[in-house]
Design a protein around this motif. Structure first.
Motif, PDB file in Angstrom:
ATOM      1  N   GLY A   1       0.819  -1.192   0.000  1.00  0.00           N
ATOM      2  CA  GLY A   1       0.000   0.000   0.000  1.00  0.00           C
ATOM      3  C   GLY A   1       0.856   1.246   0.000  1.00  0.00           C
ATOM      4  N   SER A   2       0.237   2.379  -0.269  1.00  0.00           N
ATOM      5  CA  SER A   2       1.010   3.609  -0.432  1.00  0.00           C
ATOM      6  C   SER A   2       1.813   3.957   0.811  1.00  0.00           C
ATOM      7  N   ASP A   3       1.371   3.507   1.990  1.00  0.00           N
ATOM      8  CA  ASP A   3       2.137   3.767   3.202  1.00  0.00           C
ATOM      9  C   ASP A   3       3.175   2.697   3.484  1.00  0.00           C
ATOM     10  N   GLY A   4       3.273   1.693   2.598  1.00  0.00           N
ATOM     11  CA  GLY A   4       4.268   0.638   2.743  1.00  0.00           C
ATOM     12  C   GLY A   4       3.929  -0.425   3.760  1.00  0.00           C
ATOM     13  N   SER A   5       2.721  -0.389   4.356  1.00  0.00           N
ATOM     14  CA  SER A   5       2.419  -1.271   5.478  1.00  0.00           C
ATOM     15  C   SER A   5       1.826  -2.611   5.062  1.00  0.00           C
ATOM     16  N   THR A   6       1.064  -2.649   3.982  1.00  0.00           N
ATOM     17  CA  THR A   6       0.353  -3.861   3.596  1.00  0.00           C
ATOM     18  C   THR A   6       0.968  -4.448   2.340  1.00  0.00           C
ATOM     19  N   LEU A   7       1.601  -5.598   2.454  1.00  0.00           N
ATOM     20  CA  LEU A   7       2.243  -6.242   1.319  1.00  0.00           C
ATOM     21  C   LEU A   7       1.187  -6.905   0.446  1.00  0.00           C
ATOM     22  N   LEU A   8       1.170  -6.547  -0.817  1.00  0.00           N
ATOM     23  CA  LEU A   8       0.199  -7.115  -1.749  1.00  0.00           C
ATOM     24  C   LEU A   8       0.787  -8.200  -2.619  1.00  0.00           C
ATOM     25  N   SER A   9       2.052  -8.054  -2.969  1.00  0.00           N
ATOM     26  CA  SER A   9       2.658  -9.020  -3.881  1.00  0.00           C
ATOM     27  C   SER A   9       4.174  -8.908  -3.780  1.00  0.00           C
ATOM     28  N   SER A  10       4.849  -9.995  -4.091  1.00  0.00           N
ATOM     29  CA  SER A  10       6.316  -9.972  -4.116  1.00  0.00           C
ATOM     30  C   SER A  10       6.796 -10.909  -5.212  1.00  0.00           C
ATOM     31  N   HIS A  11       8.030 -10.696  -5.615  1.00  0.00           N
ATOM     32  CA  HIS A  11       8.571 -11.424  -6.752  1.00  0.00           C
ATOM     33  C   HIS A  11      10.092 -11.369  -6.664  1.00  0.00           C
ATOM     34  N   GLU A  12      10.751 -12.424  -7.081  1.00  0.00           N
ATOM     35  CA  GLU A  12      12.215 -12.438  -7.107  1.00  0.00           C
ATOM     36  C   GLU A  12      12.706 -12.797  -8.503  1.00  0.00           C
ATOM     37  N   VAL A  13      13.751 -12.097  -8.931  1.00  0.00           N
ATOM     38  CA  VAL A  13      14.367 -12.344 -10.227  1.00  0.00           C
ATOM     39  C   VAL A  13      15.824 -12.713  -9.999  1.00  0.00           C
ATOM     40  N   GLN A  14      16.241 -13.866 -10.507  1.00  0.00           N
ATOM     41  CA  GLN A  14      17.631 -14.281 -10.382  1.00  0.00           C
ATOM     42  C   GLN A  14      18.481 -13.537 -11.395  1.00  0.00           C
ATOM     43  N   VAL A  15      19.603 -13.041 -10.925  1.00  0.00           N
ATOM     44  CA  VAL A  15      20.534 -12.310 -11.799  1.00  0.00           C
ATOM     45  C   VAL A  15      21.736 -13.216 -12.028  1.00  0.00           C
ATOM     46  N   VAL A  16      21.832 -13.718 -13.230  1.00  0.00           N
ATOM     47  CA  VAL A  16      22.915 -14.647 -13.566  1.00  0.00           C
ATOM     48  C   VAL A  16      24.215 -13.860 -13.700  1.00  0.00           C
ATOM     49  N   PRO A  17      25.314 -14.369 -13.125  1.00  0.00           N
ATOM     50  CA  PRO A  17      26.605 -13.650 -13.239  1.00  0.00           C
ATOM     51  C   PRO A  17      26.947 -13.377 -14.699  1.00  0.00           C
ATOM     52  N   PRO A  18      27.167 -12.120 -15.028  1.00  0.00           N
ATOM     53  CA  PRO A  18      27.472 -11.781 -16.421  1.00  0.00           C
ATOM     54  C   PRO A  18      28.974 -11.768 -16.686  1.00  0.00           C
ATOM     55  N   GLU A  19      29.279 -11.674 -17.947  1.00  0.00           N
ATOM     56  CA  GLU A  19      30.684 -11.529 -18.330  1.00  0.00           C
ATOM     57  C   GLU A  19      31.126 -10.078 -18.227  1.00  0.00           C
ATOM     58  N   THR A  20      30.164  -9.142 -18.298  1.00  0.00           N
ATOM     59  CA  THR A  20      30.498  -7.720 -18.227  1.00  0.00           C
ATOM     60  C   THR A  20      30.137  -7.177 -16.859  1.00  0.00           C
ATOM     61  N   ALA A  21      30.469  -5.914 -16.630  1.00  0.00           N
ATOM     62  CA  ALA A  21      30.226  -5.290 -15.333  1.00  0.00           C
ATOM     63  C   ALA A  21      28.824  -4.714 -15.223  1.00  0.00           C
ATOM     64  N   VAL A  22      28.028  -4.787 -16.292  1.00  0.00           N
ATOM     65  CA  VAL A  22      26.685  -4.218 -16.299  1.00  0.00           C
ATOM     66  C   VAL A  22      25.681  -5.308 -16.606  1.00  0.00           C
ATOM     67  N   SER A  23      24.623  -5.383 -15.820  1.00  0.00           N
ATOM     68  CA  SER A  23      23.559  -6.349 -16.057  1.00  0.00           C
ATOM     69  C   SER A  23      22.263  -5.615 -16.357  1.00  0.00           C
ATOM     70  N   LEU A  24      21.468  -6.182 -17.256  1.00  0.00           N
ATOM     71  CA  LEU A  24      20.128  -5.679 -17.543  1.00  0.00           C
ATOM     72  C   LEU A  24      19.137  -6.708 -17.021  1.00  0.00           C
ATOM     73  N   VAL A  25      18.194  -6.265 -16.187  1.00  0.00           N
ATOM     74  CA  VAL A  25      17.218  -7.160 -15.585  1.00  0.00           C
ATOM     75  C   VAL A  25      15.822  -6.635 -15.901  1.00  0.00           C
ATOM     76  N   THR A  26      14.951  -7.500 -16.373  1.00  0.00           N
ATOM     77  CA  THR A  26      13.564  -7.124 -16.609  1.00  0.00           C
ATOM     78  C   THR A  26      12.655  -8.062 -15.830  1.00  0.00           C
TER      79      THR A  26
END
Length: 864
Positions: free
Chosen positions: A245-270
């Motif tokens: 919620g807008s006050d940060g108190s009520t969690l509505l949803s959550s999600h995790e995205v794994q970031v695979v180690p890249p060969e470069t120093a910059v990762s793009l995550v969507t």
């Protein structure tokens, strides 16, 4: 660690262009107070800000808006400006990566840290970062020098009159001189500066877009994220996303995205996240503005939170659908939000201040509140101004005001089409790719547009076949395919709002003046645009505002012979038009009253005529809501000093959710003629109508001769119960006028509805008519004095009355907050007339003093 380096502890000085490269001003060991050769003194500076405001506060410049003083400040844009700040860096950041992030510098700059040249930048609207790892001194005092170059000039940048095709860069063009402001070009660090330090990984950028889908009897919010990560290791990471919620108190949803180690120093995550059962964000007047907090954490496998970022979002579905009866080749201009068609009650938004570098938070809050309470649901951010600030969008999110954001391109009078060459197309694309994602998470942002009044030599608006506008559209759709994109405003086969273009008007502009009687009324009665995104009527500033920025000897005359009136609004000085209606005027107060009624009448009629055409016409937006610079005469409704003109109250009534209006062909009639008019009712939300019914609803109208307050005619019309948002004609009315010349006031009012004051402004309207010979309104100045009473009530409201024992009405009745109190707020401010015995109750914020006045009151005003 992210440290904000903004504040009022910077210092600034000026040098001649390029001189800083020779004077040892950027060396880390220089004694900046005793350079050789000597330079101008150092002045205290504020970041975000602009150098002109710093100089005003230092006493170097006079207030530029006073008389002709801005001319004495024009030199400021022809100097380079050197900013200096010393700051301490904690020892704990030793060995960490360091980045200096600038959210905005206007226009180009060179950055030095402890004598090390970190890099250069150009571009007002785009942020940039510079690697400070090697230059930063942990545990010591650091010296940051930012050299801001002198302003770009012609041919790369153009004022209002010039050649659009010569423009090669994007900096706010209005400040180079427009018809509603002077030439005063801000320079400076106009957004925040941050020092960011990190060691393992960080969130380098994050943008989000939202939408909503309806299924199985509930709305599901869709959240799309795109993040880039800077990494110093190849360890596995997780991007943890939560929606609360807008006050940060009520969690509505959550999600995790794994970031695979890249060969470069910059990762793009969507990531894409579904949030079922969301409460929707609605535009102003259509529902609540439900907002949610999105938190993104970058987490290492050992559980350490390496970085975090937050965005406030809202979920809604916005589409553009075809207008009723639209030509086959027309774009869709009707906004459909969450499955409901809305008439766009718009206004055009100019930059909040000519010197826009400072945040001006109080100005933004005051303006957005006034727009919201005038039932506005769309602001068009005009293409000669800014990519608006984060604060502006935040306030629009909260107010339910949709935003039409234009890219910084505009017409130039002589030639109005952007360049087509590959270099300029590539420049525009690069700028847009950095600009568009910055505001992508705001639910208020619904429309992007290629620019203002971009057209060929035949005044045919540029379309998607123009390479620049096509490229900008591609960028917009890549970031969020659900945004509406218009190539330019206006768009379609013709530029101008004009009855001669009937059947070919898509989105059109014009006119910007009161066209006179009867031409004004016939012009707008005969139009049929699909969208009317720019129009206006001119009026003089409030008298107290004039006295704030004009010296006594410049207050009169209000015409082209007065250099200060010309300097503050040359295009909008039409004394001859005012006197054509009101006769010769030799007194400022009378002139202000007369001129402002013309703007009130002209603007109200255009807006009401557009609403009567719903859904052939699906929206309109007057030019302009606010002014960036104090003008003696202009088309704005909100003044530079936070004061509102009568035109504001005209639009507030015209945009009311339930609003009555009168269609007529002229103001002046011949004695003995039959005055003919048609009365309309506009209902935005049928539920409002049903909920407010307290008895049988009817429309009552009266026509009164103002000399003597004699009723000439009256009647009652039935009001049908609306089944959908609609504009309906309640019927025609006729009234035979007296055989002798007279002034008339018509009152139309809906009875049987009970609405709170904030929503009731459209239930009653008052119109002036006359059968006097030209100048037909002159007799208003000859009315005897009426009796005005005003008193403060125990609840802090104000009661304004035309005394019952008066023999004449009060004309041009108004309430204004005192000029020494900026940002005061009232719920009522103007009526063309009040009859004896009538009263109005005004609510006000706090203890602001208010002046209540009328043109024919025996005193200039009553302080309450």
């Amino acid at each position: 660690m992210r440290r904000n380096l903004s504040g009022d502890d910077w210092r600034v000085t000026h040098v001649y262009p390029g001189e800083w490269e020779w004077i040892p001003i950027t060396r880390g060991d220089s004694d900046l107070e005793n350079l050789n050769p000597p330079i101008a003194p150092w002045y205290r500076a504020t970041v975000p800000g602009d150098v002109q405001t710093d100089l005003i506060e230092a006493g170097v410049l006079q207030q530029p808006w006073r008389d002709l003083e801005s001319r004495a400040a024009e030199w400021t844009s022809q100097r380079d400006w050197v900013y200096w700040k010393d700051f301490d860096a904690p020892a704990s950041v030793r060995g960490h990566r360091a980045v200096l992030r600038f959210e905005g510098v206007d226009y180009s700059c060179h950055v030095f840290l402890n004598g090390n040249h970190l890099g250069d930048h150009a571009g007002t609207y785009v942020p940039f970062e510079l690697d400070a790892t090697e230059a930063l001194r942990a545990g010591e005092t650091n010296r940051l020098i930012v050299v801001v170059d002198h302003a770009p000039t012609e041919p790369e940048q153009q004022g209002q009159i010039g050649w659009t095709g010569k423009v090669r860069l994007w900096k706010p063009r209005f400040a180079y001189k427009w018809d509603w402001c002077t030439r005063l070009i801000p320079l400076g660090i106009w957004d925040d500066v941050f020092l960011e330090t990190w060691d393992r990984a960080r969130l380098a950028s994050l943008w989000a877009t939202t939408s909503a889908e309806y299924s199985e009897d509930c709305w599901t919010g869709l959240l799309r994220l795109r993040a880039t990560l800077d990494r110093a290791t190849d360890e596995a990471l997780v991007l943890r996303v939560s929606v609360a919620g807008s006050d940060g108190s009520t969690l509505l949803s959550s999600h995790e995205v794994q970031v695979v180690p890249p060969e470069t120093a910059v990762s793009l995550v969507t990531a894409q996240l579904e949030v079922p059962g969301v409460e929707l964000w609605w535009p102003n007047g259509s529902g609540e503005q439900n907002l949610y907090c999105v938190t993104v954490e970058l987490v290492a496998v050992d559980g350490t939170v390496l970085d975090t970022a937050e965005r406030r979002v809202g979920f809604r579905r916005v589409r553009a659908v075809r207008n009723e009866g639209a030509p086959a080749d027309a774009l869709p201009y009707t906004l459909e939000v969450n499955g409901k068609r809305l008439f766009a009650k718009g206004w055009n938004w100019a930059p909040i201040h000519q010197l826009y570098g400072r945040l001006h938070e109080d100005r933004y809050r005051h303006a957005i509140r006034l727009a919201r309470d005038a039932h506005c649901n769309l602001l068009r951010v005009w293409g000669g101004g800014l990519l608006e600030r984060e604060l502006f969008y935040k306030l629009c999110d909260e107010a339910g005001i949709m935003v039409w954001q234009e890219f910084p391109q505009s017409s130039s009078g002589v030639q109005n089409e952007p360049a087509r060459d590959e270099e300029y197309v590539a420049y525009c694309e690069k700028q847009a790719r950095q600009m568009v994602p910055r505001r992508s998470h705001h639910p208020s942002l619904v429309i992007w547009c290629g620019g203002n009044e971009l057209m060929d030599y035949a005044h045919v608006p540029c379309g998607l076949d123009h390479p620049v506008l096509a490229t900008l559209g591609n960028v917009v759709r890549e970031v969020n395919p659900e945004w509406i994109y218009l190539p330019a405003s206006p768009s379609g086969p013709t530029f101008a709002a004009d009855p001669s273009n009937k059947g070919r008007m898509h989105d059109v502009h014009g006119h910007w003046l009161y066209l006179g009687d009867p031409d004004h009324y016939r012009f707008y009665n005969d139009m049929d645009p699909l969208f009317h995104s720019e129009f206006g009527a001119e009026g003089t500033a409030n008298e107290e505002a004039l006295r704030l920025f004009l010296s006594q000897h410049y207050l009169w005359p209000p015409d082209r012979t007065n250099p200060a009136w010309v300097h503050h609004g040359a295009w909008w000085l039409h004394r001859e038009k005012v006197e054509a209606l009101f006769g010769r005027i030799e007194e400022l107060r009378q002139y202000v009253y007369a001129s402002q009624w013309i703007q009130y009448e002209g603007l109200r009629y255009i807006a009401e005529a557009n609403r009567r055409r719903k859904w052939r016409t699906s929206g309109c937006a007057p030019w302009q809501f606010n002014e960036s610079w104090p003008n003696t005469s202009c088309t704005n409704s909100l003044g530079y000093f936070g004061d509102v003109r009568p035109a504001y109250w005209a639009m507030r009534g015209a945009y009311a959710p339930i609003s009555v209006s009168v269609r007529y062909d002229r103001v002046r009639w011949e004695p003995g003629e039959t005055l003919e008019a048609e009365i309309w009712l506009n209902v935005s939300e049928p539920d409002d109508f049903h909920a407010s019914c307290s008895e049988e609803v009817s429309l009552v109208w009266r026509l009164v001769r103002l000399e003597g307050c004699q009723e000439i005619a009256a009647g009652v019309l039935p009001v049908p119960e609306p089944t959908q948002a609609s504009a309906v004609s309640l019927g025609r009315v006729e009234a035979r006028l007296l055989d002798k010349p007279a002034l008339y006031g018509m009152i139309v009012a809906v009875q049987g509805l009970t609405l709170p004051p904030a929503r009731a402004s459209g239930l009653e309207k008052r119109y002036l008519f006359t059968s006097h010979p030209h100048p037909c309104m002159e007799r208003l100045f000859g009315l005897p004095n009426g009796r005005l009473d005003a008193e403060a009530l125990p609840d802090n409201s104000i009661l304004v009355k035309c005394s019952a024992d008066s023999s004449v009405p009060l004309v041009f009745v108004r309430a204004d907050a005192c000029s020494d109190i900026e940002w005061a707020y009232l719920t009522w401010g103007y009526a063309p007339f009040l009859l004896p015995g009538e009263e109005i109750r005004i609510e006000r914020d706090g203890a602001h003093s208010v002046v209540v006045a009328a043109m024919n009151a025996p005193v200039s005003g009553i302080m309450v």
